[in-house]
Design a protein around this motif. Structure first.
Motif, PDB file in Angstrom:
ATOM      1  N   LYS A 144      13.026  46.151 -39.386  1.00  0.00           N
ATOM      2  CA  LYS A 144      12.905  47.030 -38.219  1.00  0.00           C
ATOM      3  C   LYS A 144      12.037  46.377 -37.148  1.00  0.00           C
ATOM      4  CE  LYS A 144      11.495  51.752 -37.064  1.00  0.00           C
ATOM      5  NZ  LYS A 144      10.918  52.982 -37.594  1.00  0.00           N
ATOM      6  N   GLU A 145      10.918  45.779 -37.553  1.00  0.00           N
ATOM      7  CA  GLU A 145      10.037  45.098 -36.599  1.00  0.00           C
ATOM      8  C   GLU A 145      10.752  43.903 -35.975  1.00  0.00           C
ATOM      9  OE1 GLU A 145       6.568  44.167 -38.851  1.00  0.00           O
ATOM     10  OE2 GLU A 145       5.836  46.249 -38.872  1.00  0.00           O
ATOM     11  N   ARG A 146      11.527  43.163 -36.794  1.00  0.00           N
ATOM     12  CA  ARG A 146      12.280  42.023 -36.266  1.00  0.00           C
ATOM     13  C   ARG A 146      13.300  42.488 -35.225  1.00  0.00           C
ATOM     14  NH1 ARG A 146      16.960  39.894 -36.565  1.00  0.00           N
ATOM     15  NH2 ARG A 146      17.708  41.398 -38.094  1.00  0.00           N
ATOM     16  N   GLN A 147      14.013  43.563 -35.554  1.00  0.00           N
ATOM     17  CA  GLN A 147      14.992  44.098 -34.608  1.00  0.00           C
ATOM     18  C   GLN A 147      14.301  44.588 -33.336  1.00  0.00           C
ATOM     19  OE1 GLN A 147      17.128  47.064 -36.835  1.00  0.00           O
ATOM     20  NE2 GLN A 147      18.438  45.570 -37.858  1.00  0.00           N
ATOM     21  N   ALA A 148      13.123  45.221 -33.502  1.00  0.00           N
ATOM     22  CA  ALA A 148      12.380  45.699 -32.329  1.00  0.00           C
ATOM     23  C   ALA A 148      11.959  44.512 -31.462  1.00  0.00           C
ATOM     24  CB  ALA A 148      11.169  46.512 -32.763  1.00  0.00           C
ATOM     25  N   ARG A 149      11.508  43.426 -32.104  1.00  0.00           N
ATOM     26  CA  ARG A 149      11.126  42.233 -31.339  1.00  0.00           C
ATOM     27  C   ARG A 149      12.336  41.644 -30.615  1.00  0.00           C
ATOM     28  NH1 ARG A 149       8.040  41.161 -35.952  1.00  0.00           N
ATOM     29  NH2 ARG A 149       9.623  39.734 -36.736  1.00  0.00           N
ATOM     30  N   GLU A 150      13.471  41.583 -31.312  1.00  0.00           N
ATOM     31  CA  GLU A 150      14.678  41.067 -30.671  1.00  0.00           C
ATOM     32  C   GLU A 150      15.085  41.944 -29.498  1.00  0.00           C
ATOM     33  OE1 GLU A 150      17.761  40.632 -33.568  1.00  0.00           O
ATOM     34  OE2 GLU A 150      16.841  38.878 -34.505  1.00  0.00           O
ATOM     35  N   MET A 151      15.011  43.276 -29.701  1.00  0.00           N
ATOM     36  CA  MET A 151      15.372  44.207 -28.627  1.00  0.00           C
ATOM     37  C   MET A 151      14.432  44.023 -27.444  1.00  0.00           C
ATOM     38  SD  MET A 151      17.391  46.684 -27.698  1.00  0.00           S
ATOM     39  CE  MET A 151      18.043  47.480 -29.136  1.00  0.00           C
ATOM     40  N   GLU A 152      13.145  43.876 -27.736  1.00  0.00           N
ATOM     41  CA  GLU A 152      12.167  43.683 -26.656  1.00  0.00           C
ATOM     42  C   GLU A 152      12.434  42.379 -25.919  1.00  0.00           C
ATOM     43  OE1 GLU A 152       7.329  43.365 -26.097  1.00  0.00           O
ATOM     44  OE2 GLU A 152       8.142  44.105 -27.981  1.00  0.00           O
ATOM     45  N   GLN A 153      12.771  41.317 -26.683  1.00  0.00           N
ATOM     46  CA  GLN A 153      13.086  40.037 -26.036  1.00  0.00           C
ATOM     47  C   GLN A 153      14.341  40.151 -25.168  1.00  0.00           C
ATOM     48  OE1 GLN A 153      13.355  37.347 -29.347  1.00  0.00           O
ATOM     49  NE2 GLN A 153      11.160  37.003 -29.464  1.00  0.00           N
ATOM     50  N   GLN A 154      15.347  40.876 -25.677  1.00  0.00           N
ATOM     51  CA  GLN A 154      16.558  41.078 -24.883  1.00  0.00           C
ATOM     52  C   GLN A 154      16.244  41.866 -23.620  1.00  0.00           C
ATOM     53  OE1 GLN A 154      19.346  42.973 -27.512  1.00  0.00           O
ATOM     54  NE2 GLN A 154      19.854  41.088 -28.594  1.00  0.00           N
ATOM     55  N   MET A 155      15.414  42.921 -23.776  1.00  0.00           N
ATOM     56  CA  MET A 155      15.054  43.728 -22.606  1.00  0.00           C
ATOM     57  C   MET A 155      14.285  42.889 -21.597  1.00  0.00           C
ATOM     58  SD  MET A 155      14.125  47.341 -24.459  1.00  0.00           S
ATOM     59  CE  MET A 155      13.487  48.084 -22.982  1.00  0.00           C
ATOM     60  N   ARG A 156      13.368  42.057 -22.099  1.00  0.00           N
ATOM     61  CA  ARG A 156      12.623  41.174 -21.192  1.00  0.00           C
ATOM     62  C   ARG A 156      13.558  40.208 -20.483  1.00  0.00           C
ATOM     63  NH1 ARG A 156       7.920  39.539 -25.182  1.00  0.00           N
ATOM     64  NH2 ARG A 156       6.675  41.424 -25.138  1.00  0.00           N
ATOM     65  N   ALA A 157      14.512  39.642 -21.251  1.00  0.00           N
ATOM     66  CA  ALA A 157      15.463  38.702 -20.649  1.00  0.00           C
ATOM     67  C   ALA A 157      16.306  39.412 -19.598  1.00  0.00           C
ATOM     68  CB  ALA A 157      16.356  38.089 -21.733  1.00  0.00           C
ATOM     69  N   GLN A 158      16.769  40.635 -19.913  1.00  0.00           N
ATOM     70  CA  GLN A 158      17.556  41.385 -18.930  1.00  0.00           C
ATOM     71  C   GLN A 158      16.717  41.718 -17.705  1.00  0.00           C
ATOM     72  OE1 GLN A 158      18.953  44.741 -21.177  1.00  0.00           O
ATOM     73  NE2 GLN A 158      20.578  43.584 -22.196  1.00  0.00           N
ATOM     74  N   GLU A 159      15.465  42.129 -17.944  1.00  0.00           N
ATOM     75  CA  GLU A 159      14.568  42.448 -16.827  1.00  0.00           C
ATOM     76  C   GLU A 159      14.328  41.212 -15.967  1.00  0.00           C
ATOM     77  OE1 GLU A 159      12.351  44.612 -14.278  1.00  0.00           O
ATOM     78  OE2 GLU A 159      13.525  45.381 -15.942  1.00  0.00           O
ATOM     79  N   GLU A 160      14.141  40.064 -16.634  1.00  0.00           N
ATOM     80  CA  GLU A 160      13.935  38.810 -15.901  1.00  0.00           C
ATOM     81  C   GLU A 160      15.187  38.461 -15.097  1.00  0.00           C
ATOM     82  OE1 GLU A 160      12.031  35.376 -14.522  1.00  0.00           O
ATOM     83  OE2 GLU A 160      11.247  37.197 -15.435  1.00  0.00           O
ATOM     84  N   ALA A 161      16.373  38.663 -15.709  1.00  0.00           N
ATOM     85  CA  ALA A 161      17.620  38.378 -14.993  1.00  0.00           C
ATOM     86  C   ALA A 161      17.761  39.312 -13.791  1.00  0.00           C
ATOM     87  CB  ALA A 161      18.807  38.540 -15.934  1.00  0.00           C
ATOM     88  N   ARG A 162      17.427  40.622 -13.993  1.00  0.00           N
ATOM     89  CA  ARG A 162      17.495  41.564 -12.874  1.00  0.00           C
ATOM     90  C   ARG A 162      16.501  41.184 -11.783  1.00  0.00           C
ATOM     91  NH1 ARG A 162      18.338  45.360 -17.043  1.00  0.00           N
ATOM     92  NH2 ARG A 162      16.138  45.897 -17.152  1.00  0.00           N
ATOM     93  N   ARG A 163      15.300  40.763 -12.188  1.00  0.00           N
ATOM     94  CA  ARG A 163      14.284  40.362 -11.214  1.00  0.00           C
ATOM     95  C   ARG A 163      14.769  39.146 -10.421  1.00  0.00           C
ATOM     96  NH1 ARG A 163      10.668  36.722 -10.553  1.00  0.00           N
ATOM     97  NH2 ARG A 163      10.993  35.734 -12.563  1.00  0.00           N
ATOM     98  N   ARG A 164      15.334  38.170 -11.128  1.00  0.00           N
ATOM     99  CA  ARG A 164      15.832  36.971 -10.438  1.00  0.00           C
ATOM    100  C   ARG A 164      16.986  37.328  -9.515  1.00  0.00           C
ATOM    101  NH1 ARG A 164      15.730  32.445 -15.261  1.00  0.00           N
ATOM    102  NH2 ARG A 164      13.468  32.296 -15.385  1.00  0.00           N
ATOM    103  N   GLU A 165      17.872  38.216  -9.988  1.00  0.00           N
ATOM    104  CA  GLU A 165      18.989  38.633  -9.152  1.00  0.00           C
ATOM    105  C   GLU A 165      18.480  39.360  -7.912  1.00  0.00           C
ATOM    106  OE1 GLU A 165      23.018  41.368  -9.495  1.00  0.00           O
ATOM    107  OE2 GLU A 165      21.829  40.958 -11.274  1.00  0.00           O
ATOM    108  N   ALA A 166      17.479  40.240  -8.114  1.00  0.00           N
ATOM    109  CA  ALA A 166      16.893  40.958  -6.974  1.00  0.00           C
ATOM    110  C   ALA A 166      16.244  39.970  -6.004  1.00  0.00           C
ATOM    111  CB  ALA A 166      15.879  41.979  -7.463  1.00  0.00           C
ATOM    112  N   GLU A 167      15.547  38.969  -6.547  1.00  0.00           N
ATOM    113  CA  GLU A 167      14.938  37.957  -5.685  1.00  0.00           C
ATOM    114  C   GLU A 167      16.014  37.194  -4.918  1.00  0.00           C
ATOM    115  OE1 GLU A 167      12.466  35.382  -7.980  1.00  0.00           O
ATOM    116  OE2 GLU A 167      10.849  36.857  -8.180  1.00  0.00           O
ATOM    117  N   ALA A 168      17.114  36.860  -5.615  1.00  0.00           N
ATOM    118  CA  ALA A 168      18.199  36.126  -4.942  1.00  0.00           C
ATOM    119  C   ALA A 168      18.802  36.985  -3.832  1.00  0.00           C
ATOM    120  CB  ALA A 168      19.272  35.732  -5.954  1.00  0.00           C
TER     121      ALA A 168
END
Length: 194
Positions: free
Chosen positions: A91-115
């Motif tokens: 469960k903790e591993r899945q939570a970490r993966e989910m958090e990493q995915q959310m961070r990656a998506q947030e980073e992609a959205r931030r970069r897209e917004a910056e672009a």
């Protein structure tokens, strides 16, 4: 030895039990009885030890039989705890993966917004540049028109001055008539009377 026993019984009138042979036999009997007693004691100790060992074995078997359900229960408890621990880790591993995915998506959205923001800024700068260019051209056109108008007005004033000097027409009337002329006026030059 036989002569000594005969002498003690006949000569010394001792009872058979009081003779040296009887003492010797008594000692041997006592030694034999002691040896027998020790042998029996050793056998009894040996039997006691055997019985104690059997009792220990029976007690160990009984203890194991008593402890077997507890051991099984403990083993089941350990198994359940291990499974719970593995499930928690998963469960903790899945939570970490989910958090990493959310961070990656947030980073992609931030970069897209910056672009998008940069593209908007570039477009806005281009619009401003074009507006500045249009204003500059308009000002140049206005300056050119003003310059043409000023040139026309200057020409008109020159013509007016020429007319005033050449003719006797009042300057006010001539000036108002000339102001309405859009093409250059060519005036005949008066001839000098002689």
């Amino acid at each position: 030895m036989a002569l000594q026993i005969q002498r003690e019984i006949v000569d010394e009138r001792k009872d058979v039990s009081q003779t040296a042979a009887a003492d010797k036999i008594e000692k041997e009997l006592r030694a034999a009885r002691e040896a027998e007693r020790q042998r029996q004691a050793a056998e009894a100790e040996k039997e006691r030890q055997r019985l104690a060992a059997e009792a220990r074995v029976r007690e160990e078997i009984a203890r194991r039989q008593r402890e077997e359900p507890e051991r099984i229960r403990q083993a089941e408890l350990y198994r359940i705890q291990a499974e719970a621990c593995r499930a928690q880790q998963e469960k903790e591993r899945q939570a970490r993966e989910m958090e990493q995915q959310m961070r990656a998506q947030e980073e992609a959205r931030r970069r897209e917004a910056e672009a998008i923001q940069w593209a908007h800024r570039i477009a806005l700068a281009e619009q401003q540049r074009q507006a500045e260019e249009a204003r500059r051209r308009q000002m140049e056109e206005e300056d050119r028109v003003d310059c043409d108008t000023a040139t026309e007005e200057a020409k008109e004033e020159v013509v007016l001055l020429v007319i005033m000097t050449v003719s006797s027409v009042p300057a006010f009337k001539l000036s108002s008539d000339i102001m309405h002329v859009s093409s250059p006026v060519v005036l005949p030059v008066a001839e000098d009377p002689k």
